[in-house]
Design an enzyme around this catalytic site. Structure first.
Site, PDB file in Angstrom:
ATOM      1  N   ARG A  98      39.777 -50.774 -16.189  1.00 61.90           N
ATOM      2  CA  ARG A  98      41.010 -49.980 -16.183  1.00 61.90           C
ATOM      3  C   ARG A  98      42.246 -50.848 -15.989  1.00 61.90           C
ATOM      4  O   ARG A  98      43.310 -50.535 -16.504  1.00 61.90           O
ATOM      5  CB  ARG A  98      40.948 -48.918 -15.088  1.00 61.90           C
ATOM      6  N   LYS A 125      27.388 -31.093 -12.581  1.00 62.38           N
ATOM      7  CA  LYS A 125      27.491 -29.633 -12.476  1.00 62.38           C
ATOM      8  C   LYS A 125      28.041 -28.974 -13.730  1.00 62.38           C
ATOM      9  O   LYS A 125      28.841 -29.556 -14.453  1.00 62.38           O
ATOM     10  CB  LYS A 125      28.426 -29.283 -11.325  1.00 62.38           C
ATOM     11  N   GLY A 134      34.176 -41.706 -16.587  1.00 59.46           N
ATOM     12  CA  GLY A 134      33.922 -42.908 -15.811  1.00 59.46           C
ATOM     13  C   GLY A 134      32.448 -43.242 -15.716  1.00 59.46           C
ATOM     14  O   GLY A 134      32.047 -44.378 -15.962  1.00 59.46           O
ATOM     15  N   GLY A 143      37.881 -36.430 -18.061  1.00 59.84           N
ATOM     16  CA  GLY A 143      38.499 -35.097 -18.021  1.00 59.84           C
ATOM     17  C   GLY A 143      39.606 -34.983 -19.053  1.00 59.84           C
ATOM     18  O   GLY A 143      39.695 -33.980 -19.778  1.00 59.84           O
TER      19      GLY A 143
HETATM   20  P1  AMP Z   1      29.964 -35.865 -13.511  1.00 65.04           P
HETATM   21  O1  AMP Z   1      31.026 -36.502 -12.659  1.00 65.04           O
HETATM   22  O2  AMP Z   1      29.941 -34.389 -13.462  1.00 65.04           O
HETATM   23  O3  AMP Z   1      29.935 -36.427 -14.928  1.00 65.04           O
HETATM   24  O4  AMP Z   1      28.581 -36.268 -12.840  1.00 65.04           O
HETATM   25  C1  AMP Z   1      28.101 -37.565 -12.759  1.00 65.04           C
HETATM   26  C2  AMP Z   1      27.051 -37.584 -11.694  1.00 65.04           C
HETATM   27  O5  AMP Z   1      26.034 -36.672 -12.044  1.00 65.04           O
HETATM   28  C3  AMP Z   1      26.379 -38.920 -11.530  1.00 65.04           C
HETATM   29  O6  AMP Z   1      26.769 -39.462 -10.295  1.00 65.04           O
HETATM   30  C4  AMP Z   1      24.886 -38.575 -11.523  1.00 65.04           C
HETATM   31  O7  AMP Z   1      24.172 -39.175 -10.471  1.00 65.04           O
HETATM   32  C5  AMP Z   1      24.885 -37.073 -11.341  1.00 65.04           C
HETATM   33  N1  AMP Z   1      23.679 -36.429 -11.877  1.00 65.04           N
HETATM   34  C6  AMP Z   1      23.142 -36.589 -13.083  1.00 65.04           C
HETATM   35  N2  AMP Z   1      21.996 -35.899 -13.194  1.00 65.04           N
HETATM   36  C7  AMP Z   1      21.783 -35.284 -12.019  1.00 65.04           C
HETATM   37  C8  AMP Z   1      20.755 -34.438 -11.505  1.00 65.04           C
HETATM   38  N3  AMP Z   1      19.700 -34.100 -12.258  1.00 65.04           N
HETATM   39  N4  AMP Z   1      20.885 -33.984 -10.237  1.00 65.04           N
HETATM   40  C9  AMP Z   1      21.945 -34.345  -9.486  1.00 65.04           C
HETATM   41  N5  AMP Z   1      22.941 -35.139  -9.902  1.00 65.04           N
HETATM   42  C10 AMP Z   1      22.871 -35.613 -11.155  1.00 65.04           C
END
Ligand code: AMP
Length: 404
Positions: free
Chosen positions: A37, A201, A354, A377
């Site tokens: 970055r 999520k 990221g 985002g």
């Molecule tokens: P996001 O910021 O929503 O893109 O989420 C990224 C995060 O999702 C990473 O830190 C991953 O460790 C987490 N992640 C991916 N798959 C899973 C899962 N099956 N259960 C819990 N966390 C997860």
């Protein structure tokens, strides 16, 4: 609409405020673990220095939530900037306090001042007018080169853009590159167009999923968000991450996909573990057979093969969000395998976010992709067809509908 161009500004010898996104990852010892970055902003900073500007740079780092938190100081960023620019950089002790204001006022041509973490100021995330005014008062020109936060209406991103005339503000080179890339992608994606959406999520990407549906041909789901969909389909998901309040939304997305003829894919097998840790016991199960108490932490090998088939004929791939908990090696295989197909594909391949950018870089595939966005985002919001708050006031009407 057209983004105001830094090259059209009469910057020579002037004082310039550049909003950058130096929200870099740090390791447990406070060392910068990935300085992409910072390096991405060098073109704009050097352009201003080449024009003998006095350069004031501002960024946020982490989430200090309006308080001074020592570990979120921009000191490591200042040190890295000095190394990369091969020039001295002064770090102000505050953001708009006495130290920053007096140093900004005294700043001479070719000197660089870095303000302390913008989020030390409670007004930053509240888009506080007074804070915008103080920041704006430091310079004659404003440049936004912080694509990663341009979807946030914050004082240094949105409010401040209202305080400069069009001849005194513009997008920096990084912002320009991102906006141009995504505007082309929205206007003329070469089809078939697949979106791979993962991460933790559904809630974080719900709106993006709804808005992407009419634009894409296929959606492939991975990561923690898959379990909300699987639960809604009636599967037992054990102790996996589930957002029960979003089950209906998950159903709505699946219904919409059907209505629009979008092929919607969920994992068919899962790597489950007895606990969320490196030393857990793990095994592969089909999506229908997740045992009670076990947590789904990655997509399984059958899903990897299925997704490879699905991606085989696509011409454009957008990937946002890892397929599993890629930070733990044994749950990184799904993400790594998908990264390899995406990188090997002849399609236009775009990675946003990221985490996803981090994971492709970790396995050395970052140079194999068409485009890695510095903003997850922000890139999703652009693809949704939204005008980003930090960009809206930097646009002028050129008779065209989209950004160009
Ligand atoms: P996001 O910021 O929503 O893109 O989420 C990224 C995060 O999702 C990473 O830190 C991953 O460790 C987490 N992640 C991916 N798959 C899973 C899962 N099956 N259960 C819990 N966390 C997860």
């Amino acid at each position: 609409m057209k983004l105001l161009d830094i090259k059209d500004l009469n910057l020579a010898g002037k004082k310039v405020f550049i909003r950058c996104d130096f929200n870099v990852p740090m390791d447990e010892f406070g060392n910068i673990s990935d300085d992409r970055r910072i390096r991405s902003a060098l073109a704009t900073i050097n352009y201003c220095l080449d024009r003998d500007c006095a350069v004031i740079i501002a960024s946020h780092l982490g989430r200090p939530e309006g308080k001074v938190v020592a570990k979120d100081s921009l000191l490591p960023v200042a040190k890295r900037l000095i190394k990369l620019l091969k020039k001295d950089v002064t770090l102000a002790k505050d953001v708009v306090g006495e130290d920053a204001m007096s140093k900004a006022a005294a700043l001479k041509q070719n000197e660089i001042l870095l303000l302390e973490n913008l989020r030390y100021e409670p007004g930053e995330t509240k888009n506080d007018k007074e804070l915008s005014a103080k920041l704006a008062s430091m310079a004659e020109f404003y440049i936004n080169d912080a694509f990663g936060v341009s979807h946030r209406a914050h004082a240094s991103v949105e409010g401040i853009t209202r305080l400069f005339e069009n001849e005194h503000k513009a997008g920096g080179f990084l912002l320009q590159k991102e906006i141009e890339f995504f505007s082309k992608l929205i206007r003329k994606p070469v089809r078939p167009f697949a979106a791979i959406i993962g991460g933790s999520k559904v809630s974080g990407k719900l709106e993006a999923l709804v808005n992407l549906l009419p634009r894409v041909d296929k959606i492939l789901i991975g990561g923690g968000m898959a379990f909300t969909f699987l639960k809604q389909l009636g599967y037992n998901v054990g102790a996996s991450l589930v957002e029960d309040d979003l089950l209906e939304d998950a159903q709505h997305i699946m219904d919409e996909a059907k209505r629009l003829g979008v092929k919607f894919y969920l994992p068919v097998d899962i790597v489950v573990a007895d606990k969320f840790s490196e030393d857990s016991v793990s095994k592969m199960v089909t999506a229908q057979e997740i045992p009670d108490g076990w947590i789904g932490l990655d997509i399984g090998p059958a899903t990897v093969r299925l997704y490879r088939e699905v991606l085989n004929n696509v011409q454009t791939v957008l990937w946002n969000g890892p397929m599993g908990v890629y930070e733990i090696e044994k749950f990184a295989r799904g993400s790594n395998n998908i990264a390899h197909f995406v990188a090997d594909s002849y399609a236009t391949t775009v990675v946003g976010g990221g985490d996803t950018a981090d994971l492709v870089q970790r396995i050395g595939l970052d140079t194999e992709l068409t485009f890695i966005s510095t903003g997850g985002g922000a890139s999703l919001e652009l693809l949704e067809g939204k005008v980003l708050p930090g960009v809206a006031q930097l646009m002028v009407d050129d008779g065209e509908d989209d950004y160009s």
